[in-house]
Design a protein around this motif. Sequence first.
Motif, PDB file in Angstrom:
ATOM      1  N   GLY A   1      15.579  37.339  32.551  1.00 45.67           N
ATOM      2  CA  GLY A   1      14.482  36.379  32.028  1.00 45.67           C
ATOM      3  C   GLY A   1      14.114  37.579  31.088  1.00 45.67           C
ATOM      4  O   GLY A   1      14.009  36.666  29.536  1.00 45.67           O
ATOM      5  N   GLY A   2      13.566  38.223  31.318  1.00 43.49           N
ATOM      6  CA  GLY A   2      12.847  38.568  30.069  1.00 43.49           C
ATOM      7  C   GLY A   2      13.539  39.908  28.872  1.00 43.49           C
ATOM      8  O   GLY A   2      12.797  39.197  27.876  1.00 43.49           O
ATOM      9  N   GLU A   3      14.184  39.682  29.420  1.00 40.49           N
ATOM     10  CA  GLU A   3      15.391  40.412  28.360  1.00 40.49           C
ATOM     11  C   GLU A   3      15.880  39.700  27.542  1.00 40.49           C
ATOM     12  O   GLU A   3      15.864  39.735  26.633  1.00 40.49           O
ATOM     13  N   GLN A   4      15.869  38.428  28.055  1.00 38.73           N
ATOM     14  CA  GLN A   4      16.939  37.505  27.653  1.00 38.73           C
ATOM     15  C   GLN A   4      15.706  36.742  26.065  1.00 38.73           C
ATOM     16  O   GLN A   4      16.004  36.949  24.676  1.00 38.73           O
ATOM     17  N   GLN A   5      14.335  36.442  27.264  1.00 36.54           N
ATOM     18  CA  GLN A   5      13.602  36.224  26.087  1.00 36.54           C
ATOM     19  C   GLN A   5      13.043  37.313  24.560  1.00 36.54           C
ATOM     20  O   GLN A   5      12.776  37.241  23.702  1.00 36.54           O
ATOM     21  N   ARG A   6      13.450  38.759  25.272  1.00 37.18           N
ATOM     22  CA  ARG A   6      12.628  39.472  24.600  1.00 37.18           C
ATOM     23  C   ARG A   6      13.940  39.907  23.686  1.00 37.18           C
ATOM     24  O   ARG A   6      13.810  39.659  21.753  1.00 37.18           O
ATOM     25  N   VAL A   7      15.792  39.156  23.346  1.00 35.82           N
ATOM     26  CA  VAL A   7      16.779  39.068  22.776  1.00 35.82           C
ATOM     27  C   VAL A   7      16.066  37.770  21.154  1.00 35.82           C
ATOM     28  O   VAL A   7      16.261  37.969  20.657  1.00 35.82           O
ATOM     29  N   ALA A   8      15.300  37.035  22.138  1.00 33.85           N
ATOM     30  CA  ALA A   8      15.131  35.627  21.126  1.00 33.85           C
ATOM     31  C   ALA A   8      13.694  35.902  20.311  1.00 33.85           C
ATOM     32  O   ALA A   8      14.157  35.341  19.561  1.00 33.85           O
ATOM     33  N   ILE A   9      12.880  36.969  20.797  1.00 36.96           N
ATOM     34  CA  ILE A   9      11.878  37.345  20.217  1.00 36.96           C
ATOM     35  C   ILE A   9      12.774  37.698  18.552  1.00 36.96           C
ATOM     36  O   ILE A   9      12.226  37.955  17.525  1.00 36.96           O
ATOM     37  N   ALA A  10      13.496  38.912  18.890  1.00 35.19           N
ATOM     38  CA  ALA A  10      14.289  39.950  17.963  1.00 35.19           C
ATOM     39  C   ALA A  10      15.130  38.928  17.260  1.00 35.19           C
ATOM     40  O   ALA A  10      14.658  39.228  16.168  1.00 35.19           O
ATOM     41  N   ARG A  11      15.712  37.665  17.443  1.00 38.82           N
ATOM     42  CA  ARG A  11      16.078  36.957  17.216  1.00 38.82           C
ATOM     43  C   ARG A  11      15.220  36.750  15.673  1.00 38.82           C
ATOM     44  O   ARG A  11      15.625  36.311  14.671  1.00 38.82           O
ATOM     45  N   ALA A  12      14.105  36.074  16.279  1.00 38.68           N
ATOM     46  CA  ALA A  12      13.188  34.271  15.374  1.00 38.68           C
ATOM     47  C   ALA A  12      12.808  35.850  14.783  1.00 38.68           C
ATOM     48  O   ALA A  12      12.345  35.247  13.160  1.00 38.68           O
TER      49      ALA A  12
ATOM     50  N   LEU B   1      15.475  47.620  24.324  1.00 43.17           N
ATOM     51  CA  LEU B   1      16.646  47.151  24.853  1.00 43.17           C
ATOM     52  C   LEU B   1      17.908  47.198  24.364  1.00 43.17           C
ATOM     53  O   LEU B   1      19.172  47.138  23.961  1.00 43.17           O
ATOM     54  N   LYS B   2      17.393  49.348  23.774  1.00 45.69           N
ATOM     55  CA  LYS B   2      18.881  49.891  22.797  1.00 45.69           C
ATOM     56  C   LYS B   2      19.670  49.593  24.581  1.00 45.69           C
ATOM     57  O   LYS B   2      21.035  49.667  23.389  1.00 45.69           O
ATOM     58  N   ASN B   3      20.107  50.608  25.160  1.00 43.76           N
ATOM     59  CA  ASN B   3      21.233  49.975  26.245  1.00 43.76           C
ATOM     60  C   ASN B   3      22.236  48.525  26.618  1.00 43.76           C
ATOM     61  O   ASN B   3      22.329  48.655  27.167  1.00 43.76           O
ATOM     62  N   ARG B   4      20.800  47.716  25.730  1.00 46.97           N
ATOM     63  CA  ARG B   4      21.422  46.190  25.872  1.00 46.97           C
ATOM     64  C   ARG B   4      21.761  45.250  25.879  1.00 46.97           C
ATOM     65  O   ARG B   4      22.201  43.913  25.322  1.00 46.97           O
ATOM     66  N   MET B   5      21.907  45.810  23.973  1.00 45.97           N
ATOM     67  CA  MET B   5      22.947  45.215  22.870  1.00 45.97           C
ATOM     68  C   MET B   5      24.351  44.507  23.271  1.00 45.97           C
ATOM     69  O   MET B   5      24.388  43.585  22.670  1.00 45.97           O
ATOM     70  N   THR B   6      25.091  44.955  23.973  1.00 42.81           N
ATOM     71  CA  THR B   6      26.432  44.574  24.237  1.00 42.81           C
ATOM     72  C   THR B   6      26.433  43.629  25.175  1.00 42.81           C
ATOM     73  O   THR B   6      27.540  43.555  25.881  1.00 42.81           O
ATOM     74  N   HIS B   7      25.488  42.744  25.714  1.00 46.20           N
ATOM     75  CA  HIS B   7      25.550  42.505  27.168  1.00 46.20           C
ATOM     76  C   HIS B   7      25.121  40.963  26.936  1.00 46.20           C
ATOM     77  O   HIS B   7      24.456  40.793  25.461  1.00 46.20           O
ATOM     78  N   ARG B   8      25.721  40.060  27.274  1.00 47.29           N
ATOM     79  CA  ARG B   8      25.902  38.888  27.012  1.00 47.29           C
ATOM     80  C   ARG B   8      24.446  37.920  27.075  1.00 47.29           C
ATOM     81  O   ARG B   8      23.752  38.814  28.669  1.00 47.29           O
ATOM     82  N   PRO B   9      23.676  37.175  27.228  1.00 47.77           N
ATOM     83  CA  PRO B   9      22.611  36.462  27.537  1.00 47.77           C
ATOM     84  C   PRO B   9      22.950  36.207  29.157  1.00 47.77           C
ATOM     85  O   PRO B   9      21.983  36.514  29.441  1.00 47.77           O
ATOM     86  N   ALA B  10      23.491  35.890  29.646  1.00 43.63           N
ATOM     87  CA  ALA B  10      24.231  35.141  31.090  1.00 43.63           C
ATOM     88  C   ALA B  10      24.288  37.126  31.714  1.00 43.63           C
ATOM     89  O   ALA B  10      23.930  37.039  33.721  1.00 43.63           O
ATOM     90  N   GLU B  11      24.453  38.361  31.461  1.00 47.97           N
ATOM     91  CA  GLU B  11      23.927  39.562  31.633  1.00 47.97           C
ATOM     92  C   GLU B  11      22.881  40.159  32.224  1.00 47.97           C
ATOM     93  O   GLU B  11      22.196  41.453  32.249  1.00 47.97           O
ATOM     94  N   LEU B  12      21.754  39.218  30.400  1.00 48.08           N
ATOM     95  CA  LEU B  12      20.353  39.894  30.844  1.00 48.08           C
ATOM     96  C   LEU B  12      19.314  39.401  31.662  1.00 48.08           C
ATOM     97  O   LEU B  12      19.481  37.860  32.076  1.00 48.08           O
TER      98      LEU B  12
END
Length: 230
Positions: free
Chosen positions: A151-162, A138-149
Amino acid sequence: MADDQNPVLFLQAVDRRYPQGDTALEILKGAEFGAWLGQSVALVAPSGTGKSTLLHIAGLLEHPDGGEVYVDGVATSKLPDVERTRIRRTEMGFVYQAHHLLPEFTALENVVMPQMIRGLSRKEAQVRAGELLSYLGLKNRMTHRPAELSGGEQQRVAIARAMANAPRILLADEPTGNLDPHTANHVFETLTQLVRASGLAAIIATHNAELAGRMDRRVTIQDGMVVEMT
């Protein structure tokens, strides 16, 4: 402390029941379960058998009605809430079927936040968040908000947060349940790679037998007990 011989997480003779009219619905009855560092465990069982309950008790989100939960060999049931919260914050990471990302913050900010709550500086937190998100593609998606991601990207952010606070235990409840098969496979692959790289203990509840088959162990719940699957 946990080591190769002792589980980092151990549920001993755990009971959990819920009032149902004049009776009680018994979900867990003397359940025992251990998870070791460096090991991934699939929790595979039909809905209503107690998967989420088991994860909530293991994650110190619920108290058992009987038995004990040990984290790093420490009994947790009688610890004050502030200490249970500290253990959850520092030793555990949680991933749910819904990503639960904060919509007004970027992907990077969502991963930075739990680190700052723990006490890291913003700069330190941003460095680790960037590393985790890059590792998860997700190197190129870091500045995006969840609504701009997606479903798979959102869940990968959730994994990173965990994973942000380098937990020793990861608890995931149907983390790919809302995703199409192709996306679910990709998210699961990145999750298991991260588990192997970090050496933590992961317990992942899933209905997907094919994904469960790739994990180190598979367990199910039968008659309120945790049972190993072959």
